[in-house]
Motif scaffolding. Structure first.
Motif, PDB file in Angstrom:
ATOM      1  N   ARG A  16       0.820  -1.205   0.000  1.00 28.37           N
ATOM      2  CA  ARG A  16       0.000   0.000   0.000  1.00 28.37           C
ATOM      3  C   ARG A  16       0.857   1.260   0.000  1.00 28.37           C
ATOM      4  N   SER A  17       2.125   1.124  -0.390  1.00 29.01           N
ATOM      5  CA  SER A  17       2.997   2.290  -0.396  1.00 29.01           C
ATOM      6  C   SER A  17       3.016   2.919  -1.785  1.00 29.01           C
ATOM      7  N   SER A  19       1.736   5.411  -3.036  1.00 32.88           N
ATOM      8  CA  SER A  19       1.873   6.853  -3.193  1.00 32.88           C
ATOM      9  C   SER A  19       3.339   7.255  -3.218  1.00 32.88           C
ATOM     10  N   ARG A 277      -2.292   8.283   2.632  1.00 32.32           N
ATOM     11  CA  ARG A 277      -3.194   8.383   1.479  1.00 32.32           C
ATOM     12  C   ARG A 277      -3.803   9.775   1.544  1.00 32.32           C
ATOM     13  N   GLY A 299      -4.313  13.497   5.542  1.00 34.92           N
ATOM     14  CA  GLY A 299      -4.507  12.241   4.831  1.00 34.92           C
ATOM     15  C   GLY A 299      -5.138  11.189   5.726  1.00 34.92           C
ATOM     16  N   ASP A 301      -5.149   6.598   6.281  1.00 30.53           N
ATOM     17  CA  ASP A 301      -4.242   5.471   6.083  1.00 30.53           C
ATOM     18  C   ASP A 301      -4.508   4.819   4.723  1.00 30.53           C
ATOM     19  N   TYR A 302      -3.519   4.050   4.245  1.00 33.41           N
ATOM     20  CA  TYR A 302      -3.626   3.477   2.900  1.00 33.41           C
ATOM     21  C   TYR A 302      -4.845   2.570   2.759  1.00 33.41           C
ATOM     22  N   ASP A 303      -5.237   1.906   3.852  1.00 36.22           N
ATOM     23  CA  ASP A 303      -6.365   0.985   3.751  1.00 36.22           C
ATOM     24  C   ASP A 303      -7.706   1.697   3.950  1.00 36.22           C
ATOM     25  N   THR A 324      -4.280  16.357  -1.571  1.00 34.61           N
ATOM     26  CA  THR A 324      -5.108  15.160  -1.467  1.00 34.61           C
ATOM     27  C   THR A 324      -5.962  15.074  -2.722  1.00 34.61           C
ATOM     28  N   PRO A 325      -5.914  13.972  -3.475  1.00 35.72           N
ATOM     29  CA  PRO A 325      -5.086  12.797  -3.234  1.00 35.72           C
ATOM     30  C   PRO A 325      -3.586  13.110  -3.360  1.00 35.72           C
ATOM     31  N   SER A 326      -2.790  12.210  -2.845  1.00 39.22           N
ATOM     32  CA  SER A 326      -1.341  12.404  -2.864  1.00 39.22           C
ATOM     33  C   SER A 326      -0.840  12.495  -4.297  1.00 39.22           C
ATOM     34  N   ARG A 353       3.825   9.448  -7.993  1.00 38.16           N
ATOM     35  CA  ARG A 353       2.612   8.724  -8.361  1.00 38.16           C
ATOM     36  C   ARG A 353       1.830   9.441  -9.460  1.00 38.16           C
TER      37      ARG A 353
END
Ligand code: CA
Length: 409
Positions: A16-17, A19, A277, A299, A301-303, A324-326, A353
């Protein structure tokens, strides 16, 4: 790592990294999927214009931006270039994340990399990272490198060395600093380097994927450090008189800053850092200040879970801008070159990204508006630098990475 730390584990982080640094396997998959979609798109939209990858020697005119410029491919075939430093003789040094330092001369990469480098731990986001020259390089020939260093037990940390550059090798390489930021996850090293006009060296260190360490002043993870050129602690650092804080710390609450620039006019320290995120940030660094991570963030968390309810809190700094978004912000320069008068004082940051260069038009310390450049090239931008020729230099974060240069038309 405190037991109360929320589950921000490396196994989850690897997937989930996205970004910041996508795992190679995932990136290959997306590249294949992307190629398939592109082929399909070409079939469906035959006749529509696409933007082919640039190759060495290409020079492409751009008139879609507010300022007309040409994109010139200066060099290619670099493996994940990360940092660049311009030497007074016209050469440049470019780091490759797997552990090589390359010499760029007259538009070509010399085949032989610079010798004398430390052994780097090139896993995950780690490897050979930034390069910076001593402010008195003309007389002392000192080159500084940041990298991920193995410290035993399968752990790594961010470290900085320096050595005298003799034209081909680094001589007398010595460690300037090793961050007390050991961790198993191979990520969030930070590690941008910059010298201010008074000769102090600033180093960013990421939270190492263990977020609560960014609020722990007995640890260097999630901070900016300020040192003398030889690694000694300046007497006027903000925490030198605090028993429970490491004296090298200049700022804290920083998640993972991979862009840093000293403003050429004001001398102030600017950084950008990756959010989780959402919540990528541009920050103006004040001595002793807390930038909030992970107590406050824009942000999540990724999940998709919440890291904190708060985006602001007393005693914690707000970013000058957050994304946001990153965009996955990395690299930074404050433009004061001669080649683009219309860009005077503007900030330029890279996006991994979202694959573009973001121009930040400044009004004092505020961002008045933003412009997106080069989004159609489809490459991740790791670093942005102003060359001594006043041109803007860009490093692409690719296995076949390039040095691009923007020249006025
Ligand atoms: Ca922050």
């Amino acid at each position: 790592m405190p037991s109360s730390t929320p589950p921000d584990t490396p196994s989850r982080g690897r997937t989930r990294s996205d970004s910041e640094d996508q795992p190679e396997s995932l990136r290959r998959w997306w590249a294949l999927a992307g190629a398939g979609l592109l082929a399909l798109g070409l079939l469906l939209l035959a006749g529509c214009e696409t933007s082919p990858a640039l190759e060495a020697g290409d020079s492409v005119e751009r008139s879609d931006a507010e300022v007309d410029f040409e994109v010139v491919v200066v060099a290619e075939g670099l493996s994940h270039p990360w940092g660049i430093a311009f030497l007074p003789d016209g050469d440049a040094l470019v780091t490759e994340r797997p552990g090589r330092l390359r010499i760029l001369r007259d538009g070509s990469l010399l085949p032989e990399p610079v010798g004398g480098l430390p052994e780097v731990q090139a896993r995950g986001q780690g490897g050979l990272l930034d390069v910076e020259l001593h402010p008195e390089f003309d007389s002392n020939r000192l080159v500084y490198l940041s990298y991920s260093k193995a410290v035993g037990g399968g752990q790594t940390t961010t470290a900085v060395v320096r050595g005298e550059f003799d034209g081909q090798n680094l001589q007398g390489v010595e460690e300037v600093f090793e961050a007390r930021a050991a961790a198993s996850p191979g990520r969030h090293y930070g590690s941008r380097l910059a010298f201010d006009p008074d000769g102090y060296l600033y180093i960013t260190v990421g939270d190492r994927g263990e977020m609560h360490r960014a609020q722990d002043l007995s640890d260097h993870a999630g901070t900016t450090l300020r040192l003398h050129d030889d690694g000694r602690v300046p007497d006027d650092n903000p925490f030198v008189d605090h028993d429970d804080a490491l004296p090298e710390i200049y700022t804290y609450g920083n998640r993972n800053a991979q862009g840093m620039s000293i403003h050429p006019v004001t001398g102030r320290v600017w950084q950008n850092e990756h959010g989780p995120r959402g919540g990528d940030e541009l920050n103006l660094m004040e001595p002793g200040a807390n930038y909030g991570w992970p107590e406050i963030t824009h942000g999540i968390d990724y999940d998709g879970s919440t890291i904190t309810q708060d985006t602001a809190r007393a005693g914690m700094e707000q970013p000058v801008v957050h994304w946001t978004p990153s965009i996955a912000v990395s690299g930074m320069t404050v433009y004061t070159g001669d080649a683009f008068p219309a860009w005077e004082g503007d900030f330029f940051v890279g996006a991994l990204r979202q694959q573009h260069i973001r121009r930040l038009v400044m009004d004092g310390d505020r961002v008045s508006r933003q412009e997106t450049l080069l989004a159609d090239l489809g490459v991740r931008f790791r670093e942005v630098a102003t060359g001594p020729d006043g041109y803007l230099y860009l490093l692409t974060d690719e296995g076949d990475g390039q040095v691009l240069r923007l020249e006025p038309r």
